[in-house]
Structure formats: C-alpha cells, structure tokens
Design an enzyme around this catalytic site. Structure first.
Site, PDB file in Angstrom:
ATOM      1  N   HIS A   1       5.327 -13.611  33.570  1.00  0.00           N
ATOM      2  CA  HIS A   1       5.865 -14.318  32.388  1.00  0.00           C
ATOM      3  C   HIS A   1       5.517 -13.574  31.104  1.00  0.00           C
ATOM      4  CE1 HIS A   1       6.844 -18.393  30.406  1.00  0.00           C
ATOM      5  NE2 HIS A   1       6.605 -17.545  29.415  1.00  0.00           N
TER       6      HIS A   1
ATOM      7  N   HIS B 239       7.645 -11.953  27.256  1.00  0.00           N
ATOM      8  CA  HIS B 239       8.874 -11.908  26.440  1.00  0.00           C
ATOM      9  C   HIS B 239       8.976 -10.524  25.820  1.00  0.00           C
ATOM     10  CE1 HIS B 239       9.539 -16.376  26.383  1.00  0.00           C
ATOM     11  NE2 HIS B 239       8.272 -16.323  26.754  1.00  0.00           N
TER      12      HIS B 239
ATOM     13  N   GLN C 201      16.052 -20.124  24.356  1.00  0.00           N
ATOM     14  CA  GLN C 201      14.903 -20.432  23.485  1.00  0.00           C
ATOM     15  C   GLN C 201      15.081 -21.746  22.728  1.00  0.00           C
ATOM     16  OE1 GLN C 201      11.980 -18.081  22.333  1.00  0.00           O
ATOM     17  NE2 GLN C 201      11.412 -20.186  21.860  1.00  0.00           N
TER      18      GLN C 201
ATOM     19  N   HIS D 247      10.516 -22.775  31.084  1.00  0.00           N
ATOM     20  CA  HIS D 247       9.412 -23.135  30.212  1.00  0.00           C
ATOM     21  C   HIS D 247       9.352 -24.650  30.323  1.00  0.00           C
ATOM     22  CE1 HIS D 247       9.677 -19.103  28.658  1.00  0.00           C
ATOM     23  NE2 HIS D 247       8.725 -19.312  27.791  1.00  0.00           N
TER      24      HIS D 247
ATOM     25  N   GLU E  34       5.838 -27.501  27.722  1.00  0.00           N
ATOM     26  CA  GLU E  34       4.881 -26.731  26.911  1.00  0.00           C
ATOM     27  C   GLU E  34       4.593 -27.539  25.647  1.00  0.00           C
ATOM     28  OE1 GLU E  34       6.144 -22.874  25.551  1.00  0.00           O
ATOM     29  OE2 GLU E  34       4.122 -22.302  24.947  1.00  0.00           O
TER      30      GLU E  34
ATOM     31  N   ASP F 219       2.391 -13.752  28.656  1.00  0.00           N
ATOM     32  CA  ASP F 219       3.367 -14.463  27.821  1.00  0.00           C
ATOM     33  C   ASP F 219       3.757 -13.655  26.584  1.00  0.00           C
ATOM     34  OD1 ASP F 219       5.114 -16.374  26.892  1.00  0.00           O
ATOM     35  OD2 ASP F 219       3.596 -17.879  26.443  1.00  0.00           O
TER      36      ASP F 219
ATOM     37  N   TRP G 112       4.645 -15.385  18.085  1.00  0.00           N
ATOM     38  CA  TRP G 112       3.875 -16.562  18.490  1.00  0.00           C
ATOM     39  C   TRP G 112       2.388 -16.258  18.625  1.00  0.00           C
ATOM     40  CZ3 TRP G 112       8.732 -15.399  20.044  1.00  0.00           C
ATOM     41  CH2 TRP G 112       9.710 -16.377  19.796  1.00  0.00           C
TER      42      TRP G 112
HETATM   43 FE   FE2 Z   1       6.987 -17.977  27.331  1.00  0.00          FE
END
Ligand code: FE2
Length: 392
Positions: free
Chosen positions: A58, A60, A151, A209, A212, A308, A314
C-alpha cells in the site's frame, strides 16, 4: 553465490544461488549435513540471514515526494487532501514518472521488489503514467501493481464514477474504493457493492481504503467481508487502514476480526500515516489510530503492513523503508513480545506478498532474488534497520 552458516527462518543453513535460482538449501542443524563447498570463482558470504524480498502492499506513488513542494503546515488529513487537490491538476507525465521511479528506487535499496500503488483516478495522466511504468520497472526487477483509487469517492459528485471506471478499463490490477468518504453511510455501502460489481465484470482484485477514521460508526469493513463471502472473493480483497476498528466497542470488534478471517480479506495497516492522521479530533487521551493487529492475528486473519505515504501531502516524512513502518507498528500495537516482533518482520516478506500471489519462501528451486542481511537476528534487523544485499 554461496552463503554459509546463514539463518533461514529458524534454521541455520548453507544456501547457494546460481543463474537466478536458489539451487541448494542445506540445513546445518544436527551436525551431519554435507556442507556446500565453494566452487572456483564463486562469491562466498558467511552468516547473517536470508529472506525473500519484501513486498509493499500500500503506497501512493502518484503523490510521493510532493511533501516539500506543498508543505502540510498543519499536518492534518484535511490539509493533505486540500494540498493534493491543488497540485493534482498541474501534474505532468514527466513529473509523476520521475517521482515514482525515484520512490521505487528507495524501495529497491531497502529490499522491496514488489510494490502495489494506489493511483488517484481523478488524475488520468497519473493513471496512465503509473500503468506505463509497469514494464519499465519489471525490467529493473520490480513488480508493480496499480489500484484504481477514487480519492474523492465515486458517488459524491458527477463524473467521478466514470473516471474510476475508465482507470479500471485502462488496465489497473485492482478496483479501489473509499466508502467512509462517501456522503452517507448508505452511499458508502453502495459504493462497496458497485466496486465488487466492477471487479467481477473485469476480473480484478479489490483494494479499499476502508474506515480510515476514528469514528466507531464507520462500518464498511463488515459490508466488504459479507460481499467477499457471498461473491466468492476470498483471497482477492484487501482493506487498507481499518482504523475505525481501533475504536469499535470490543464485542463488535471481536465479531469483525472473526468476519475478516472468515472472508479471507486481508487488512493492511499503515502505521506511519495513521498515527499522525488519526486522533486529530481527540484531546487527551489521544487514540493511536492503528487497526487491531494483535486481535486480527488472534482471529486468524491476514495482516499486511504498508508505508502508505513517502514524503507526500499527507505525511512529510518517510524513506520507503518498510522496516520503518514495521517499527512503528510494533510500537503502536504493543507488539513487543519476542514472537510478535518476529512475526512483524516476517509480515514484510510473507503476508505483504499476498496481494501479488503466493508468498515466496527460501527453498531449493525457488527463483531468486533473495535478500541477505548482515545480521541473523530479525529483532536486531528491526532495531538497526540495515540495508540488505539483493542477490539474484
Ligand atoms: Fe492510502
């Protein structure tokens, strides 16, 4: 290459690798084994530990390394989303490609040779660029999978569902989703079922996802599990994050952990992001925001550990080293027993491979590459985070 007196799982072995294959694994325990003798011109290593390569379930890659370009001044999920939205429209193929390749190299340097990336389906250039990188990375010995990740949800605004469906049609390996981000609880559940429909129609895996959030009212994981059971998707569904499970009442959490195991759904914890992005509405005590790894294990569920974000809008930190994510999981999850720490290490080269197929093992006849660590003890590897040598 001959590696003598090296740790393989809980055994001590001599291991030979030739022409891209592990040709011999001779267990030394017991004392009557016929040792492997070095051949002329063969490189020889001594001691340490050999493992299969790590796998990243996982990340991005479309957003990786953007953290410095658009600093998240508050450090919150909300500002991360805003920064990403502002950047997304201006991204070019060249920029995405360079950052993705640089990030993939960080993974390779730290022993990870299989990478599953999510890609924001609201950015078609990112979808196509990451799909185009699959053969490029394959030439470098890296297996890349791409998840079509909406997203901003598929039902919140017109056009998003179509973008997401187009990304799957372009060739993404798995259908993504973000049910807790849809407008209502019902729309979240509906988005899960639509994602299963799309995966069924196109013969794809699923990777959500899922929940979360710290909100114990976010209950999409049970819907994913029920759909996986009813539609025969055992072993083909991943749910990332699942941080609401941290905050569920214990009786409900126990039911969910069992359901996850029964459904053959894999939960992927992302401790680096979740410890800083969750708990943001708490004062004190402040929740840790990590899914219940120990209770999922106890229920017999498969758990992966992902990085991640790698320096993205983020999460400003991160080096692409899965040992960092493993270390954070150990700390946050109270996984400091000897057995739990060894299991976390094994997760990186075993359960993390499940999205890619059967996890590799070290035995005669298995294809290389393998990793060699200049340290036999898994816990010392977790503590010191050395770089492995990739042997092919
Ligand atoms: Fe993610």
């Amino acid at each position: 290459m001959l590696i003598r007196n090296t740790a393989v799982g809980d055994r001590e072995c001599d291991v030979r690798i030739a022409d891209g294959v592990v040709t011999d694994v001779v267990e030394l325990t017991g004392g009557d084994a016929v040792r492997l003798a070095p051949r002329s011109e063969e490189d020889v290593l001594d001691g340490g530990r050999v493992t299969p390569p790590f796998a990243e379930p996982h990340v991005h890659l479309d957003a990786a390394l953007l953290g410095r370009r658009a600093p998240n001044r508050s450090g919150t999920l909300r500002e991360g989303i805003a920064n990403w939205s502002a950047l997304r429209a201006s991204l070019t193929e060249e920029d995405i490609r360079e950052r993705a390749l640089a990030t993939a190299q960080m993974y390779v340097d730290t022993g990870t040779l299989s990478i599953r990336t999510h890609v924001d389906t609201g950015c078609e250039v990112a979808v196509q660029t990451l799909l185009d990188l699959k053969p490029v990375l394959a030439e470098r010995g890296v297996q890349l999978q791409v998840v079509a990740f909406p997203q901003e949800g598929i039902l919140r605004a017109p056009g998003r569902r179509e973008q997401w469906e187009r990304a799957v049609a372009l060739g993404c390996d798995a259908v993504g989703g973000i049910p807790h981000f849809e407008r209502t609880t019902e729309e979240g559940w509906r988005s899960v079922r639509i994602a299963f429909d799309l995966a069924e129609e196109n013969g794809r895996q699923l990777d959500f996802h899922c929940d979360e959030t710290d909100d114990p009212g976010s209950r999409n994981l049970e819907v994913v599990c029920a759909e996986a059971i009813d539609r025969g998707f055992s072993g083909r569904v991943v749910c990332g994050h699942c941080t609401a499970l941290h905050s569920y009442p214990n009786p409900y959490a126990a039911k969910i952990c069992e359901l996850v195991a029964t459904a053959g759904v894999q939960v992927v914890a992302n401790p680096l992001d979740n410890v800083v992005l969750q708990g943001r509405y708490d004062s004190y005590p402040r929740r840790r925001g990590l899914t219940r790894i120990d209770e999922l294990w106890a229920a017999g569920a498969h758990v992966g550990i992902g990085h991640d974000s790698v320096m993205d809008p983020w999460y400003r930190l991160g080096t692409g080293n899965l040992l960092d994510a493993a270390s954070m999981a150990i700390h946050l999850g109270h996984l400091t027993s000897e057995d739990a720490m060894r299991r976390v290490f094994r997760t990186l080269h075993h359960e993390n491979h499940l999205p890619f197929g059967t996890p590799p093992e070290i035995f005669a006849g298995e294809s290389a590459p393998i990793l060699w660590w200049d340290e036999p003890d898994e816990i010392e590897i977790l503590r010191l985070r050395p770089r492995p040598r990739v042997i092919s």
